[in-house]
Design an enzyme around this catalytic site. Structure first.
Site, PDB file in Angstrom:
ATOM      1  CG  ASP A  81      -1.793   1.230   1.264  1.00 44.92           C
ATOM      2  OD1 ASP A  81      -2.414   1.564   0.241  1.00 44.92           O
ATOM      3  OD2 ASP A  81      -1.834   1.886   2.320  1.00 44.92           O
ATOM      4  CG  ASP A 257      -4.008   4.740  -2.027  1.00 45.80           C
ATOM      5  OD1 ASP A 257      -3.188   3.894  -1.640  1.00 45.80           O
ATOM      6  OD2 ASP A 257      -5.093   4.943  -1.457  1.00 45.80           O
TER       7      ASP A 257
END
Length: 362
Positions: A81, A257
């Protein structure tokens, strides 16, 4: 103005055709997961409580990697992430119900484990994970290791964690947003080239990361962009556009992201951007939908209807949503919908993000 930056990025990439390729595991989205997307993003970027790091429960994540911890190695499925910074994993000492159905880290079986004991606590809108900081060797791919502190989670609250397929998170953002100010995996690694890239596709077989470097054999670089805020991987957003209709976005930053499936932005940008867009559930009009363009610095990145419409359980849905951001939260989140079209190279050596296109499309 970015010619020098681009040249330096290319120079840094010479010889990286053989960058380590790390397989990724792709899980299909469901309509239920998409419905929860906005709520989990509120946890991630706004934070349930101001004293806690802004991360999400990742129920909507599509892409996972295998991370090994300890000696001998124990393997865990984690979300890589770029929107958070900590590594954490469920512990063998966890007796909460979600831990019954996930792989658990047993520090007693690791000869390289070192106790730390500092409190580790992340709160979400839908629950929390708690435990303590442990130190051990984490590894991804072939020989990419980091001796580091991470969260060994011993308590989980919130039934939503039962549905998640992950056993932990591999945070790849900047350490400035790390819980307990723990150094990140990339900072702690022995790599001299601290960079990585994502290549996201529709199947696990096609999806992979490279650490370090990028895939220059199959992809060409479009442009390198300087990070303007070293928390998330935030870039300067200039405009967004539907067809020829441009909307000024100069007060916003584009956050790249990997832990978010969609494109998510403030209402004052998303509203005019998707005005008049109507996606038929049977997918019959996807090819006739207008292009959407995101201009980062001076470079245009265009998504066609095929790029920004998701086929979820045989129903076509728009992969862009508006979110009620508070004043001062000036981000447009470009998640997997964007990263599938434009493979993304994150370079901590010079704090840039570069986007690529397949050589067949260049």
């Amino acid at each position: 103005p970015y010619t020098t930056l681009f040249r330096s990025a290319i120079a840094a990439l010479l010889g990286l055709v053989d960058a380590g390729k790390i397989p990724m595991i792709k899980k299909d989205l469901t309509k239920e997961k998409l419905t929860r997307q906005i709520h989990s993003l509120e946890d991630k970027f706004l934070g349930a409580k101001p004293q806690h790091i802004k991360v999400t429960d990742f129920l909507n994540a599509q892409y996972f990697v295998n991370v090994e911890i300890g000696t001998p190695a124990q393997t865990f499925t984690m979300v890589p992430d770029t929107g958070s910074s900590n590594l954490w994993v469920y512990s063998k000492s966890c007796w909460s119900v979600p831990c019954w159905t996930h792989s658990l880290y047993d520090h007693k079986k690791s000869s390289t484990y070192k106790a730390d004991g500092e409190k580790f606590d992340i709160t979400y809108g839908s629950g929390s994970v708690k435990g303590s900081v442990s130190k051990d060797v984490a590894a991804i791919g072939e020989g990419i290791t980091a001796e580091m502190g991470f969260g060994e989670v011993t308590s989980v609250s919130g039934i939503s964690f039962l549905a998640s397929q992950m056993s932990g998170i591999l945070g790849l953002a900047y350490s400035s947003i790390s819980v307990d100010k723990l150094p990140t995996f990339m900072e702690s690694s022995g790599l001299t080239d601290k960079s990585f890239a994502f290549y996201l596709h529709d199947t696990s077989e096609e999806s992979y990361m490279t650490i370090p470097g990028m895939d220059t054999e199959n992809y060409d670089t479009v442009q390198a962009h300087k990070v303007v805020e070293e928390k998330y991987w935030a870039l300067k957003l200039a405009t967004v556009a539907q067809g020829s209709k441009k909307i000024d976005a100069s007060k916003y930053k584009a956050v790249i992201d990997s832990g978010t499936s969609l494109l998510v932005g403030p209402q004052d940008l998303v509203g005019p951007l998707i005005e008049g867009l109507s996606v038929k559930a049977d997918c019959s009009n996807v090819s006739s939908l207008p292009d959407l363009t995101f201009t980062i610095d001076e470079t245009d990145y265009t998504l066609t209807g095929t790029d920004y419409v998701l086929n979820v359980q045989n129903e076509c849905l728009l992969g862009i949503q508006a979110m009620a951001f508070p004043a001062g939260f000036d981000y447009f989140i470009l998640g997997d919908v964007f990263m599938r079209k434009y493979p993304s190279y994150f370079n901590l050596n010079d704090n840039t993000v570069s986007f690529q296109v397949a050589k067949s499309l260049a």
